[in-house]
Design a protein around this motif. Structure first.
Motif, short mmCIF file in Angstrom:
data_model
loop_
_atom_site.label_atom_id
_atom_site.label_comp_id
_atom_site.label_asym_id
_atom_site.label_seq_id
_atom_site.Cartn_x
_atom_site.Cartn_y
_atom_site.Cartn_z
N PHE A 17 1.50 -91.98 -14.92
CA PHE A 17 2.22 -92.39 -16.12
C PHE A 17 1.82 -91.51 -17.31
CE2 PHE A 17 2.94 -96.10 -19.29
CZ PHE A 17 4.21 -95.66 -19.58
N LEU A 18 0.52 -91.28 -17.47
CA LEU A 18 0.04 -90.43 -18.56
C LEU A 18 0.60 -89.02 -18.43
CD1 LEU A 18 -1.72 -89.82 -21.02
CD2 LEU A 18 -3.66 -89.50 -19.46
N TYR A 19 0.65 -88.51 -17.21
CA TYR A 19 1.22 -87.18 -17.00
C TYR A 19 2.65 -87.11 -17.52
CZ TYR A 19 2.98 -83.05 -14.52
OH TYR A 19 3.56 -81.84 -14.21
N LEU A 20 3.46 -88.13 -17.18
CA LEU A 20 4.85 -88.15 -17.63
C LEU A 20 4.92 -88.17 -19.15
CD1 LEU A 20 7.91 -88.49 -17.06
CD2 LEU A 20 7.52 -90.96 -17.06
N ILE A 21 4.11 -88.98 -19.79
CA ILE A 21 4.11 -89.08 -21.25
C ILE A 21 3.72 -87.74 -21.88
CG2 ILE A 21 3.06 -90.22 -23.24
CD1 ILE A 21 5.02 -91.96 -21.60
N LEU A 22 2.73 -87.07 -21.31
CA LEU A 22 2.31 -85.78 -21.84
C LEU A 22 3.44 -84.75 -21.76
CD1 LEU A 22 -1.28 -85.63 -20.31
CD2 LEU A 22 -0.73 -85.74 -22.75
N ILE A 23 4.15 -84.74 -20.65
CA ILE A 23 5.28 -83.81 -20.49
C ILE A 23 6.37 -84.15 -21.51
CG2 ILE A 23 7.13 -83.05 -18.95
CD1 ILE A 23 4.36 -81.95 -18.24
N GLN A 24 6.69 -85.43 -21.63
CA GLN A 24 7.75 -85.84 -22.56
C GLN A 24 7.38 -85.53 -24.00
OE1 GLN A 24 8.27 -89.98 -21.51
NE2 GLN A 24 9.83 -89.52 -19.97
N PHE A 25 6.13 -85.80 -24.38
CA PHE A 25 5.78 -85.57 -25.78
C PHE A 25 5.49 -84.10 -26.07
CE2 PHE A 25 6.50 -89.61 -27.29
CZ PHE A 25 6.29 -89.61 -28.67
N SER A 26 5.23 -83.32 -25.07
CA SER A 26 5.21 -81.88 -25.27
C SER A 26 6.61 -81.40 -25.64
CB SER A 26 4.73 -81.18 -24.00
OG SER A 26 4.86 -79.78 -24.13
N GLU A 27 7.59 -81.94 -24.94
CA GLU A 27 8.99 -81.59 -25.22
C GLU A 27 9.39 -82.02 -26.63
OE1 GLU A 27 13.27 -83.24 -23.70
OE2 GLU A 27 11.78 -82.76 -22.14
N ILE A 28 9.02 -83.26 -27.00
CA ILE A 28 9.34 -83.75 -28.34
C ILE A 28 8.63 -82.90 -29.40
CG2 ILE A 28 8.77 -85.65 -29.94
CD1 ILE A 28 9.66 -87.59 -27.80
N SER A 29 7.38 -82.57 -29.16
CA SER A 29 6.61 -81.76 -30.13
C SER A 29 7.23 -80.39 -30.32
CB SER A 29 5.16 -81.63 -29.66
OG SER A 29 4.54 -82.89 -29.58
N GLU A 30 7.65 -79.80 -29.22
CA GLU A 30 8.27 -78.48 -29.31
C GLU A 30 9.59 -78.55 -30.08
OE1 GLU A 30 9.58 -74.76 -26.38
OE2 GLU A 30 8.95 -76.68 -25.54
N SER A 31 10.34 -79.61 -29.85
CA SER A 31 11.64 -79.75 -30.52
C SER A 31 11.51 -80.02 -32.01
CB SER A 31 12.44 -80.88 -29.86
OG SER A 31 12.71 -80.60 -28.51
N THR A 32 10.34 -80.45 -32.45
CA THR A 32 10.13 -80.79 -33.87
C THR A 32 9.11 -79.87 -34.52
OG1 THR A 32 8.53 -82.51 -33.20
CG2 THR A 32 10.81 -83.20 -33.57
#
Length: 791
Positions: A499-514
């Protein structure tokens, strides 16, 4: 025409109502009715209770859980004064056998239609929107050629405050009732509100509200005292006051407080009389008088009832599916979304569990139900939960509205559901501005952006890694029953690592987009380390083990005698994408072999036959019950998601539909629970009651089931780039339709499956124009027509 009929009931043809045809269902079958604040639970025999805001802290009527007798409720008695016959329109509590009986549950109401000899009654119970009250709308019709003199009596017990009033001899000392002719009914107050509020010690504040129970029909007599109404050693089946035909007119400070009103009607041959009762709360008498006056006409009652149906239509009708499977249609279009909203988000209560609290992980996940219909409601939930986070990133496992008190625990997964739901919200809306909105912490007045609330959650979980680099389970991860695995903060969780792995991938994407590049790089780096540890340690040979105890001993491993394989590590190895493809496939093959059963996927197998104090209370359930080897619906729904990601159409559909209560409920004496809402659990193969469901209504599986069915079977899901179209359906389907709102545009989608395949797209047309790929670009029109050809 009825659908999915059994000897206990059926759906109407359009799925808008479930009709119960006998009061003697295998277990109480209920409706949880709420307007977002005020609510009531009602069973098919008239059992249940009422509350406002919080079902435990602000209970109005007294009720105790008894799923065998179902003998606590709010009741009506009818007495034919010419013959002495007494009966109830809901069957309970008198239990006189009725000539005809129907209980019709709809969205926001319950309707009882019953006949005893020459008298037919129709009782509609509902909660008007924007009111702190409920209405009992009773119609009594005579088919006799003679005049009938009828007396009507009501009965329930007041609580007014905390539901925890088992010590009634104590709690009754603070209640007071009075008859008020201005409202034509009873008022009830309480001098004690036994919840953690106040500044002068324990249990030392007044209850803020006045309860009221009134009628539009002139009250002949009343009773505010249980003893005079029932009679000493009397019973609710035949109270002394009903036998006498008149009530004692008792009220005051010195009673075991109830509310019984007696009205008399004269039924002429072939005529109908209509009587209304009003039950609710208000902070002052003037407000009560205004409320009673507002609903004093039948026209106002009819308008309020019509508004209930209209409001639920407004909430649900913007999203609709039409498939060849009516069970799927009824579940997704109406009942499971109604369950998630009315019972889980608004009421936060049911028959098997009465909570009233917000669970940090629970209502966040439930709020996903709003994404395709009103994502602003999901946003409100995100912001509410952010306000219940501590500045160090930890959160309240649950908290109580009204008192704002809660429980801070070492549950580790709670923290991650905030970023999970934020990611889902952004995929649906494209609203990155939510990340900059400020919310305070629970433990001080400092504020942080939603992004930083999410970041703090992630960083706190990253600070709780074992020496091997896997996440620590603490007092439990998603599975509360693993309550002792990691109390010393040494035990590991494979599921939580995924679960943590998924969140890290998703928030890496969000961080990059912002333009938060530093955070993006950090999250990607941490995800890489996590995968490295996962790849090194998590595989057990044929599946992923569940975790380790504080001692280092594995659970969910082939090395164990019991609890060899757990569901979540297998499904989330796929959902998260952390595992290599070959191991994902092997893990889900093990799910198919060991866990997929008649009613969906078991949570673990084989069940524990004896308690293990180093695992926790999960192992203390009887084998095959709930989390100990039962089908735990929340996790079982995720199995369909995982099978879909592996492009396994038959297993995706089977794992979903075996879980569906509409299908399982066709064997009602085995299934026992309501067939129109999701159960929390179904007994597994190690139980002698294999296939028996329970814990209905109050389960996060309702929101998840409908979400997974739409996104991973029908294959229509939101993304930043548009709507993804990726069906994975039974080959025999000719196609299906979906109407869905996305980014302010209504998409009318028709899937044509002339070649009878499960997946694969030949072409997609938008308003007659073919597009490339399977993602419908974001449209800037009010609506569009989409045709999808499979092949």
């Amino acid at each position: 025409m009825s659908k999915f009929s059994t000897k206990y009931g059926h759906f109407t043809d359009d799925g808008n109502e479930f009709v119960i045809t006998t009061p003697k269902t295998p277990k109480p079958w209920v409706n949880v009715i709420s307007n977002g604040s005020y609510g009531m639970v009602v069973s098919q025999t008239g059992g249940g209770f009422s509350w406002d805001v919080h079902s435990e802290f602000n209970r109005i009527t007294r009720w105790h859980q008894d799923l065998i007798q179902d003998n606590w409720g709010k009741y009506i008695y009818l007495k034919n004064n010419d013959t002495g016959d007494v009966w109830s329109p809901t069957w309970q509590p008198v239990k006189t056998e009725l000539n005809n009986y129907e209980c019709r549950y709809g969205l926001g109401y319950a309707k009882f239609i019953s006949t005893y000899k020459d008298i037919t009654t129709e009782l509609v119970l509902f909660v008007p929107f924007n009111e702190t009250m409920e209405i009992w709308d009773l119609k009594v019709r005579s088919s006799s050629n003679k005049k009938i003199n009828l007396s009507i009596f009501t009965y329930f017990e007041w609580v007014l405050g905390s539901s925890n009033d088992y010590h009634r001899e104590f709690h009754k000392l603070f209640l007071a009732t009075e008859f008020d002719s201005n409202i034509n009914g009873l008022l009830a107050t309480k001098r004690l509100w036994d919840i953690p509020l106040g500044d002068r010690g324990h249990w030392n504040i007044d209850y803020e509200y006045t309860g009221f129970f009134a009628s539009n029909k002139k009250v002949k007599s009343y009773d505010g005292d249980k003893e005079t109404f029932l009679g000493n050693y009397g019973s609710t089946a035949m109270p002394e006051g009903v036998k006498n035909g008149t009530l004692s007119n008792s009220a005051g400070n010195y009673n075991d407080s109830i509310a019984s009103l007696n009205v008399d009607v004269e039924l002429k041959p072939g005529t109908t009389e209509r009587i209304n009762f009003y039950l609710g709360l208000n902070k002052n008498k003037t407000g009560i008088e205004e409320t009673v006056k507002k609903f004093s006409s039948f026209q106002s009652i009819d308008k309020a009832f019509g508004n209930v149906s209209e409001t639920w239509s407004e909430i649900l009708d913007d999203f609709k599916i039409e498939t060849p499977d009516d069970a799927l249609n009824f579940a997704v279009n109406k009942w499971f979304r109604y369950q998630a909203i009315s019972a889980r988000l608004w009421g936060r209560t049911a028959y098997y569990q009465q909570s009233g609290a917000f669970g940090f992980r629970d209502q966040l996940q439930d709020s996903l139900v709003f994404l395709p219909i009103d994502p602003s409601k999901t946003k409100e939930q995100i912001k509410l939960h952010a306000r219940h986070q501590f500045e160090d990133g930890t959160v309240l496992h649950w908290w109580h509205p009204i008192s704002e008190t809660g429980l801070q625990t070492q549950m580790t997964d709670d923290l991650l559901w905030l970023p999970f739901v934020v990611f889902q919200y952004i995929q649906e809306t494209g609203d990155y501005s939510i990340l900059n909105e400020m919310e305070p912490f629970y433990n001080n007045e400092n504020q942080a952006s939603i992004f930083d609330h999410c970041r703090l959650s992630i960083e706190k979980v990253l600070s709780r890694l074992s020496q091997r680099g896997l996440t620590l389970i603490g007092a439990g991860d998603w599975n509360d029953g693993l309550s002792a695995v990691g109390l010393e903060m040494k035990g590991e969780s494979i599921w939580l690592t995924e679960f943590l792995y998924l969140i890290l991938i998703q928030f890496s994407e969000i961080s990059e987009s912002t333009n938060r590049e530093e955070h993006s790089r950090k999250f990607i780096s941490e995800a890489g380390k996590l995968k490295e540890a996962f790849d090194k340690y998590a595989w057990d040979g044929q599946w992923f083990f569940r975790g380790t105890k504080d001692s280092g001993e594995k659970i969910g491993s082939d090395l164990n005698d019991e609890g060899k394989i757990y569901l979540n590590p297998q499904t989330w190895s796929v959902i998260s994408g952390i595992a290599d493809a070959d191991k994902q496939t092997a893990a889900m093959k093990s799910v198919e072999k060991h866990l997929l059963k008649n009613n969906g996927c078991l949570l673990l197998y084989p069940a524990y036959s004896k308690p293990d104090k180093y695992i926790g209370y999960l192992s203390r359930y009887a084998a095959g019950k709930r989390e100990n080897g039962g089908v735990y619906s929340h996790a079982a729904a995720w199995a369909a998601w995982a099978f879909a990601l592996l492009k396994e159409p038959e297993l995706t559909f089977e794992s979903c539909m075996r879980l569906c209560p509409i299908h399982s409920g066709l064997d009602p004496d085995k299934y026992t629970a309501e067939p129109y809402v999701m159960p929390g659990n179904i007994d597994g193969i190690d139980s002698p009651d294999y296939g028996m469901a329970g814990w209905t209504w109050y389960t996060g599986s309702a929101s998840w089931f409908q979400k997974i069915a739409v996104e991973w079977i029908l294959g229509i899901r939101a993304s930043n780039n548009g709507l993804i179209i990726d069906p994975l359906i039974p080959k025999q389907w000719d196609g299906f339709k979906v109407r869905r709102k996305f980014r302010d545009t209504f998409y009318n989608i028709e899937i044509k499956n002339n070649k009878h395949v499960s997946n694969g797209i030949l072409k997609i047309e938008i308003d007659g124009q073919e597009i490339d790929g399977n993602i419908i670009p974001i449209q800037n029109t009010k609506s569009c027509e989409v045709k999808v050809y499979l092949g």
